[in-house]
Design a protein around this motif. Structure first.
Motif, PDB file in Angstrom:
ATOM      1  N   ALA A   1      -3.002   7.191   3.048  1.00  0.00           N
ATOM      2  CA  ALA A   1      -3.253   6.677   1.695  1.00  0.00           C
ATOM      3  C   ALA A   1      -4.286   7.540   0.969  1.00  0.00           C
ATOM      4  N   ARG A   2      -5.318   7.956   1.668  1.00  0.00           N
ATOM      5  CA  ARG A   2      -6.339   8.812   1.046  1.00  0.00           C
ATOM      6  C   ARG A   2      -5.785  10.220   0.800  1.00  0.00           C
TER       7      ARG A   2
ATOM      8  N   GLN B   1       3.660   3.534   1.284  1.00  0.00           N
ATOM      9  CA  GLN B   1       3.859   2.107   1.029  1.00  0.00           C
ATOM     10  C   GLN B   1       5.098   1.560   1.740  1.00  0.00           C
TER      11      GLN B   1
ATOM     12  N   ASP C   1       4.072  11.302   0.277  1.00  0.00           N
ATOM     13  CA  ASP C   1       3.811  10.736  -1.046  1.00  0.00           C
ATOM     14  C   ASP C   1       3.546   9.237  -0.928  1.00  0.00           C
ATOM     15  N   LEU C   2       3.101   8.656  -2.027  1.00  0.00           N
ATOM     16  CA  LEU C   2       2.714   7.251  -2.039  1.00  0.00           C
ATOM     17  C   LEU C   2       3.883   6.337  -1.679  1.00  0.00           C
TER      18      LEU C   2
ATOM     19  N   THR D   1     -14.111   4.430   2.103  1.00  0.00           N
ATOM     20  CA  THR D   1     -13.272   3.273   1.784  1.00  0.00           C
ATOM     21  C   THR D   1     -14.081   1.999   1.999  1.00  0.00           C
TER      22      THR D   1
ATOM     23  N   VAL E   1      -2.736  10.988  -0.041  1.00  0.00           N
ATOM     24  CA  VAL E   1      -1.918  10.961  -1.261  1.00  0.00           C
ATOM     25  C   VAL E   1      -2.735  10.464  -2.448  1.00  0.00           C
ATOM     26  N   ASN E   2      -4.047  10.324  -2.243  1.00  0.00           N
ATOM     27  CA  ASN E   2      -5.007   9.999  -3.296  1.00  0.00           C
ATOM     28  C   ASN E   2      -4.762   8.616  -3.902  1.00  0.00           C
ATOM     29  N   ASP E   3      -4.591   7.613  -3.020  1.00  0.00           N
ATOM     30  CA  ASP E   3      -4.426   6.247  -3.505  1.00  0.00           C
ATOM     31  C   ASP E   3      -5.445   5.347  -2.805  1.00  0.00           C
ATOM     32  N   TYR E   4      -6.594   5.223  -3.442  1.00  0.00           N
ATOM     33  CA  TYR E   4      -7.701   4.443  -2.892  1.00  0.00           C
ATOM     34  C   TYR E   4      -7.323   2.965  -2.761  1.00  0.00           C
ATOM     35  N   ALA E   5      -6.614   2.432  -3.755  1.00  0.00           N
ATOM     36  CA  ALA E   5      -6.257   1.008  -3.738  1.00  0.00           C
ATOM     37  C   ALA E   5      -5.416   0.650  -2.517  1.00  0.00           C
ATOM     38  N   THR E   6      -4.482   1.499  -2.164  1.00  0.00           N
ATOM     39  CA  THR E   6      -3.658   1.232  -0.981  1.00  0.00           C
ATOM     40  C   THR E   6      -4.513   1.284   0.281  1.00  0.00           C
TER      41      THR E   6
END
Length: 158
Positions: free
Chosen positions: A86-87, A61, A56-57, A128, A89-94
């Protein structure tokens, strides 16, 4: 009243002595000491395995905070595993900010460019972009709108 004041003035007759506990010399006081003698390869392997198992995110992090807290630049393998996590868990910003972290950790522009060259296939595969590329894309789009131009050829011909 007289009894209370005499009780308050009374002092214990037995002297208490405080003894400091003694600890064996091999006791470690910090959990980070366990990794202080770790080689760069072991560090890289540990974080690659961590990011491959992150679900998970929060885990991604937390791993990034721990990884980037060390006084070294993570290997491209660690960066790849972190971006993939990061991708995943579907978090592009991270994913984008991982590259920003690398930019801050390297000593000079040549090192950063070497990382970006090595990780270019990963960035293309996962879609990315770097923040400066994102900024430039939006800047050009805004400029086209302001100038009333449809294509980039029209933009550059004027």
């Amino acid at each position: 009243m007289r009894i209370v004041s005499s009780v308050l003035r009374a002092r214990p007759t037995v002297a208490l002595r405080r003894v400091a506990p003694t600890l064996p010399a091999s006791v470690r006081f910090s959990s980070s000491d366990a990794h202080s003698q770790e080689s760069f390869e072991a560090f890289s392997d540990r974080y690659v395995a961590f990011f491959q198992g992150a679900e998970d995110l929060f885990e991604v992090q937390r791993g990034l905070n721990n990884c980037f807290a060390h006084d070294l630049v993570p290997s491209p393998g660690v960066i790849e595993a972190a971006v993939r996590a990061a991708r995943r868990v579907n978090d592009y910003a991270t994913a984008v900010r991982i590259f920003e972290g690398v930019k801050e950790k390297v000593e000079n522009k040549q090192q950063y460019q070497a990382y970006m060259d090595e990780l270019k296939p990963l960035r293309e595969e996962l879609g990315t972009s770097l923040t400066n590329a994102i900024f430039f894309k939006h800047f050009v789009a805004d400029l086209r709108t302001c100038l009333g131009v449809e294509t980039k050829e029209e933009l550059y011909s004027s």
